[in-house]
Write an enzyme that holds these catalytic residues in place. Structure first.
Site, PDB file in Angstrom:
ATOM      1  N   GLY A   1       0.405  -0.644   9.140  1.00 47.30           N
ATOM      2  CA  GLY A   1      -0.046   0.176   9.970  1.00 47.30           C
ATOM      3  C   GLY A   1       0.348   1.625   9.496  1.00 47.30           C
ATOM      4  O   GLY A   1       0.644   1.901   8.377  1.00 47.30           O
TER       5      GLY A   1
ATOM      6  N   VAL B   1      -3.412   9.129  -7.677  1.00 48.65           N
ATOM      7  CA  VAL B   1      -4.263   9.090  -8.677  1.00 48.65           C
ATOM      8  C   VAL B   1      -4.303  10.422  -9.549  1.00 48.65           C
ATOM      9  O   VAL B   1      -4.656   9.813 -11.251  1.00 48.65           O
ATOM     10  CB  VAL B   1      -5.783   9.652  -7.953  1.00 48.65           C
ATOM     11  CG1 VAL B   1      -7.152   9.385  -8.655  1.00 48.65           C
ATOM     12  CG2 VAL B   1      -5.701   8.287  -6.982  1.00 48.65           C
TER      13      VAL B   1
ATOM     14  N   ARG C   1      -4.208  -5.826   8.436  1.00 47.74           N
ATOM     15  CA  ARG C   1      -3.315  -7.492   8.089  1.00 47.74           C
ATOM     16  C   ARG C   1      -3.509  -8.499   6.972  1.00 47.74           C
ATOM     17  O   ARG C   1      -4.616  -8.478   7.502  1.00 47.74           O
ATOM     18  CB  ARG C   1      -2.588  -7.723   9.526  1.00 47.74           C
ATOM     19  CG  ARG C   1      -2.580  -6.372  10.271  1.00 47.74           C
ATOM     20  CD  ARG C   1      -0.758  -5.393  10.220  1.00 47.74           C
ATOM     21  NE  ARG C   1      -0.693  -5.050  10.842  1.00 47.74           N
ATOM     22  CZ  ARG C   1       0.885  -4.031  10.577  1.00 47.74           C
ATOM     23  NH1 ARG C   1       1.014  -4.634   9.672  1.00 47.74           N
ATOM     24  NH2 ARG C   1       0.798  -3.275  11.874  1.00 47.74           N
TER      25      ARG C   1
ATOM     26  N   GLY D   1       5.400  -0.559   4.478  1.00 51.83           N
ATOM     27  CA  GLY D   1       6.130  -1.013   4.591  1.00 51.83           C
ATOM     28  C   GLY D   1       7.066  -2.301   4.173  1.00 51.83           C
ATOM     29  O   GLY D   1       6.979  -2.371   3.690  1.00 51.83           O
ATOM     30  N   ASP D   2       8.687  -2.849   4.971  1.00 51.80           N
ATOM     31  CA  ASP D   2       8.437  -3.688   4.553  1.00 51.80           C
ATOM     32  C   ASP D   2       8.130  -5.243   4.260  1.00 51.80           C
ATOM     33  O   ASP D   2       7.985  -5.512   2.991  1.00 51.80           O
ATOM     34  CB  ASP D   2      10.437  -3.981   4.851  1.00 51.80           C
ATOM     35  CG  ASP D   2       9.848  -3.466   6.544  1.00 51.80           C
ATOM     36  OD1 ASP D   2       8.935  -4.146   6.717  1.00 51.80           O
ATOM     37  OD2 ASP D   2      11.071  -4.562   7.134  1.00 51.80           O
TER      38      ASP D   2
ATOM     39  N   THR E   1       5.503   4.473   6.456  1.00 51.11           N
ATOM     40  CA  THR E   1       6.072   3.940   8.249  1.00 51.11           C
ATOM     41  C   THR E   1       6.106   5.360   8.749  1.00 51.11           C
ATOM     42  O   THR E   1       7.557   5.662   8.212  1.00 51.11           O
ATOM     43  CB  THR E   1       6.999   3.030   7.575  1.00 51.11           C
ATOM     44  OG1 THR E   1       7.163   3.231   9.522  1.00 51.11           O
ATOM     45  CG2 THR E   1       8.087   3.194   6.867  1.00 51.11           C
TER      46      THR E   1
ATOM     47  N   ASP F   1       8.065   4.509  11.095  1.00 51.62           N
ATOM     48  CA  ASP F   1       9.603   4.195  11.612  1.00 51.62           C
ATOM     49  C   ASP F   1      10.862   4.482  11.579  1.00 51.62           C
ATOM     50  O   ASP F   1      11.436   4.393  11.818  1.00 51.62           O
ATOM     51  CB  ASP F   1       9.078   2.241  11.768  1.00 51.62           C
ATOM     52  CG  ASP F   1       8.270   2.156  12.936  1.00 51.62           C
ATOM     53  OD1 ASP F   1       8.390   2.645  13.798  1.00 51.62           O
ATOM     54  OD2 ASP F   1       7.732   0.501  12.610  1.00 51.62           O
TER      55      ASP F   1
ATOM     56  N   ASP G   1      12.299   3.538   9.383  1.00 52.88           N
ATOM     57  CA  ASP G   1      13.036   2.129   8.852  1.00 52.88           C
ATOM     58  C   ASP G   1      13.483   1.095   7.665  1.00 52.88           C
ATOM     59  O   ASP G   1      13.880  -0.691   7.828  1.00 52.88           O
ATOM     60  CB  ASP G   1      12.610   0.954  10.132  1.00 52.88           C
ATOM     61  CG  ASP G   1      11.628   0.597  10.154  1.00 52.88           C
ATOM     62  OD1 ASP G   1      10.586   0.875   9.185  1.00 52.88           O
ATOM     63  OD2 ASP G   1      11.170  -0.588  10.796  1.00 52.88           O
TER      64      ASP G   1
ATOM     65  N   GLY H   1       7.723   3.242  16.565  1.00 51.84           N
ATOM     66  CA  GLY H   1       9.017   2.585  16.453  1.00 51.84           C
ATOM     67  C   GLY H   1       9.362   1.162  16.234  1.00 51.84           C
ATOM     68  O   GLY H   1      10.484   1.242  15.631  1.00 51.84           O
ATOM     69  N   ARG H   2       8.522   0.436  16.882  1.00 52.71           N
ATOM     70  CA  ARG H   2       8.798  -0.990  16.331  1.00 52.71           C
ATOM     71  C   ARG H   2      10.195  -1.169  16.648  1.00 52.71           C
ATOM     72  O   ARG H   2      10.428  -1.121  18.196  1.00 52.71           O
ATOM     73  CB  ARG H   2       8.554  -1.659  15.285  1.00 52.71           C
ATOM     74  CG  ARG H   2       7.995  -3.115  15.440  1.00 52.71           C
ATOM     75  CD  ARG H   2       7.563  -3.321  13.295  1.00 52.71           C
ATOM     76  NE  ARG H   2       8.787  -3.163  12.375  1.00 52.71           N
ATOM     77  CZ  ARG H   2       8.476  -3.074  11.418  1.00 52.71           C
ATOM     78  NH1 ARG H   2       7.393  -3.395  10.746  1.00 52.71           N
ATOM     79  NH2 ARG H   2       8.827  -2.867  10.478  1.00 52.71           N
TER      80      ARG H   2
END
Length: 324
Positions: free
Chosen positions: A15, A28, A76, A106-107, A129, A131, A133, A174-175
């Site tokens: 995301g 860069v 994705r 993210g993870d 991210t 989130d 998280d 926030g999933r």
């Protein structure tokens, strides 16, 4: 013996998050300062497999720090979850002379970074991210902008909710993490905050809160609902039927991902991007950058993925007390 890094690639994955462009810009410019060439990979790991690779100079990232989203694009990529796809990605890196990679995401993106490292490409991850998280860091790129965007939107919903004496359920992103919901709940003075980590699905308690607050003379009732709980529209119908109070659901959705990044997101993303370029040029690999206790740090990716993160109990208790 540390591998000499001559060319690094940079990509954004998963995301998008406000501040990613600031991180790209820093990667860069810091790499170039270190005497290293930079290539940008468009559309994340999918773009890597499709060889959508461009040269990046300092001028290519001018006038980007204030822009939301990611100038490299993101997507994705199921193929990169396979061993064949990961080996192909590493071979493409070698084909284009890329011996180091910075992955911003993210993870899930870190697992791809881990795979590149296993296949001989020095790789560093940066937490991008909204989130918040990722357990190894106190800060993730995009959270500050997203939570401010949501806060401002909730203020507007609250105005009309008060005018019509409604109950409003506002769903934030926030999933499965409740950080945006918690922060907005405190910042917006919500009467109820529903977090995936804490919610016991006792809807009757929410109904009781609405009825009791009406008896006290409150003209509105704001419920912040985290995306990981969801079902805001059906919840609104049930609450209205049980209380007789007009109830509306508002799902803020992807607006929280967009917009010009805040000062905090621009500065922290810039520092993380520069740090990632430095440690990559120093020969480190399979690391993820973090910000802990006011300092930039880095962790082994596997170690970072094994860490857990919980909603601070004191913060949660304060949010409940302030809503009374």
């Amino acid at each position: 013996m540390e591998k000499e890094i001559k060319t690094i690639g940079v990509l954004t994955s998963g995301g998008d998050a406000p501040g990613m462009n600031a991180a790209i810009r820093a990667v860069v410019r810091k790499a170039i300062q270190n005497g290293v060439s930079v290539k940008g990979i468009k559309k994340g790991y999918q773009g890597l497999l499709n060889e959508e690779i461009i040269d990046l100079e300092a001028k290519n990232v001018s006038d980007t720090i204030q822009r939301g989203g990611t100038i490299l694009g993101t997507a994705r990529c199921l193929e990169f979850k396979t061993e064949e796809g990961q080996q192909k990605g590493a071979e493409i890196c070698r084909k284009h002379g890329i011996d180091g990679m910075v992955v911003i995401g993210g993870d899930g993106s870190y697992r791809g970074a881990q795979a590149l490292s296993r296949n001989g490409i020095n790789t560093i991850g940066i937490p991008g991210t909204i989130d918040l998280d990722i357990a190894c860091t106190d800060y993730t790129i995009g959270f500050d902008t997203a939570v401010n965007t949501a806060m401002q939107a909730i203020d507007k919903v609250r105005d009309t909710s008060s005018s019509h004496e409604r109950c409003s359920i506002i769903e934030v992103m926030g999933r499965n993490a409740g950080y945006i919901a918690l922060w907005c709940g405190i910042a917006n003075g919500a009467e109820d905050i529903l977090l995936p980590e804490k919610y016991d699905f006792n809807e009757q308690q929410i109904i009781n809160n609405i009825i009791n607050n009406r008896k006290k003379g409150k003209k509105h009732h704001i419920i912040i609902n985290a995306e990981g709980i969801g079902h805001s529209t059906s919840m609104a119908r049930r609450i209205e039927a049980a209380t007789g109070v007009e109830t509306r659901a508002t799902i803020l959705g992807y607006m929280q991902r967009g917009g010009s990044p805040t000062c905090k997101d621009r500065v922290y993303a810039s520092l993380m991007g520069a740090y990632a370029a430095d440690i990559l040029c120093a020969g480190k690999t399979n690391r993820v950058v973090g910000y802990k206790n006011g300092e930039l740090v880095d962790f082994d990716i596997e170690e970072a993925l094994q860490m857990t993160k919980e909603i601070p109990e004191y913060d949660y208790q304060v949010s409940k007390f302030l809503s009374r």
